[in-house]
Design an enzyme around this catalytic site. Structure first.
Site, PDB file in Angstrom:
ATOM      1  N   GLU A   1      -0.104  -1.082   5.741  1.00  0.00           N
ATOM      2  CA  GLU A   1       0.946  -0.676   6.675  1.00  0.00           C
ATOM      3  C   GLU A   1       0.817   0.791   7.015  1.00  0.00           C
ATOM      4  O   GLU A   1       1.070   1.214   8.152  1.00  0.00           O
ATOM      5  CB  GLU A   1       2.321  -0.965   6.051  1.00  0.00           C
ATOM      6  CG  GLU A   1       3.505  -0.755   6.996  1.00  0.00           C
ATOM      7  CD  GLU A   1       4.050   0.663   7.016  1.00  0.00           C
ATOM      8  OE1 GLU A   1       4.882   0.966   7.896  1.00  0.00           O
ATOM      9  OE2 GLU A   1       3.644   1.489   6.174  1.00  0.00           O
ATOM     10  N   GLU A   2       0.410   1.604   6.024  1.00  0.00           N
ATOM     11  CA  GLU A   2       0.328   3.053   6.224  1.00  0.00           C
ATOM     12  C   GLU A   2      -0.808   3.456   7.155  1.00  0.00           C
ATOM     13  O   GLU A   2      -0.913   4.614   7.543  1.00  0.00           O
ATOM     14  CB  GLU A   2       0.186   3.763   4.871  1.00  0.00           C
ATOM     15  CG  GLU A   2       1.361   3.559   3.910  1.00  0.00           C
ATOM     16  CD  GLU A   2       2.631   4.257   4.357  1.00  0.00           C
ATOM     17  OE1 GLU A   2       2.654   4.817   5.464  1.00  0.00           O
ATOM     18  OE2 GLU A   2       3.611   4.230   3.598  1.00  0.00           O
TER      19      GLU A   2
ATOM     20  N   ASP B   1       0.830  -1.210   0.000  1.00  0.00           N
ATOM     21  CA  ASP B   1       0.000   0.000   0.000  1.00  0.00           C
ATOM     22  C   ASP B   1       0.861   1.255   0.000  1.00  0.00           C
ATOM     23  O   ASP B   1       2.042   1.231   0.366  1.00  0.00           O
ATOM     24  CB  ASP B   1      -0.941   0.015   1.202  1.00  0.00           C
ATOM     25  CG  ASP B   1      -0.196   0.004   2.544  1.00  0.00           C
ATOM     26  OD1 ASP B   1       0.613  -0.923   2.745  1.00  0.00           O
ATOM     27  OD2 ASP B   1      -0.414   0.903   3.371  1.00  0.00           O
TER      28      ASP B   1
END
Length: 376
Positions: free
Chosen positions: A133-134, A71
């Site tokens: 992850e962000e 991502d």
């Protein structure tokens, strides 16, 4: 396909955090399967996002994990000089959203696959690509929980976040939460007929500020700047007009913890105030946004020595940003950060990675593969 061609394809997928990622997962799976690599697609509980796990070599023997996220952050800034989801060369710089953070690493990993597979691998190299992850490392915990069924206990994990291809042994952990307080609207001339949500939130903010100040005097770790755990209210929203009693207030809070302190515990004094408000009949809710532990790898750890051998430089002691490395470490997998690009370019317009950074990363991974060959 070479590393630039692969990066061009990866950047083309607008795999923005919090959105479906089936297209990029399917492309990576097809690429790996074209090289006869065993691939597992692991859907997350959201239903429209998945992690991907693949193994080069024998998965029943201990090996290493190459970890990266698919991502990217949104790319709506007006300062972009070109389409952020089309790779654009400007001199030696390859521009596009996610080039440094961290599709450049993914491209180097994928480009390395033919060379790694060319030798008889005695130990495996695993590819662990995560989602969201962000948003606070939301996808990786689901992947890590399934490692026992996917492979033998790994010797270590290399997380390819942008570090200039220099190993990094430590980072702080982080926990974040959203606090929502509902009141009752009314005319400001009759505050007795309304419930002021911002006034109620002030109790929460006061405890957060008090806690933040106390943390500055708490446990210290000179590896980091600042050397203590920290807390801040990052955003606050509420109210419609000066003469209306605000009926809603929302605040986002984060805490960053030095190794040895579970990040969520730093938020507990603030959470207690929210619970107290709820017990008094206030509509007050707490939503956890993220929670990942700190990373701390000893300087003499075998993984640190391996990365130093492959890069030619001793790992850095610490960085200020967080990664999925702490999650792997928490699961018993020694972990280190090492990836191409520079974190200073991440999350900005005209994000880029240099060609030499990509080739350096590819050479690093192929050298790691050489360490896993039979007889090495």
């Amino acid at each position: 396909m070479n590393v630039v061609q692969i990066l061009e394809r990866l950047v083309r997928f607008p795999s923005v955090v919090g959105t479906p990622n089936g297209a990029i997962v399917d492309w990576i799976r097809a690429y790996l399967e074209s090289h006869s690599v065993e691939v597992r697609v692991l859907p997350g509980p959201e239903g429209d996002r998945a992690n991907l796990f693949a193994t080069l070599g024998p998965r029943d023997r201990p090996g290493y994990i190459l970890s990266g996220h698919m991502d990217v952050v949104p790319a709506g800034e007006a300062e972009w000089r070109s389409d952020p989801f089309t790779l654009r060369a400007e001199g030696d710089a390859l521009q596009g959203r996610g080039t440094s953070d961290m599709k450049g690493f993914l491209a180097a990993v994928l480009a390395s696959v033919p060379a790694v597979l060319a030798g008889p691998l005695d130990r495996p190299l695993h590819l662990a690509f995560s989602y969201d992850e962000e948003a606070g490392c939301r996808g990786a915990p689901h992947l890590i929980a399934r490692l026992p069924e996917l492979c033998a206990p790994p010797l270590g994990a290399i997380i390819g976040e942008p570090s200039g291809m220099r190993g990094v042994r430590a980072h702080k952990g982080k926990a974040a939460a959203r606090i929502r307080i509902e009141g009752r609207a009314g005319h400001s001339s009759r505050p007795d007929q309304g419930i002021n949500a911002i006034h109620l939130m002030a109790e929460v903010l006061a405890r957060a500020v008090e806690t933040a100040r106390a943390l500055e005097k708490g446990p210290q770790d000179p590896t980091f700047e600042p050397p203590y755990a920290s807390m801040q209210i990052g955003t606050i929203r509420g109210g419609q007009a000066l003469n209306i009693v605000p009926d809603l207030c929302v605040a986002d809070l984060e805490a960053r913890a030095i190794p040895g302190i579970p990040p969520r515990t730093l938020l507990e004094p603030v959470h207690a105030v929210v619970c107290s408000l709820a017990e008094r009949g206030v509509k007050a809710t707490w939503e956890t946004l993220s929670d990942y532990p700190a990373l701390s790898l000893p300087a003499d750890a075998p993984l640190a020595r391996l990365v130093e051998k492959l890069t030619g430089e001793p790992p850095l002691a610490a960085v200020s940003y967080g990664t999925e490395a702490g999650l792997y470490q928490n699961a018993g997998v020694p972990s280190i950060i090492c990836g191409p690009g520079n974190i200073a370019r991440a999350h900005k317009p005209n994000e880029f990675i240099r060609m030499d950074e990509l080739t350096s990363c590819q050479a690093f991974i192929e050298a790691l593969g050489g360490d896993l060959l039979a007889g090495s």
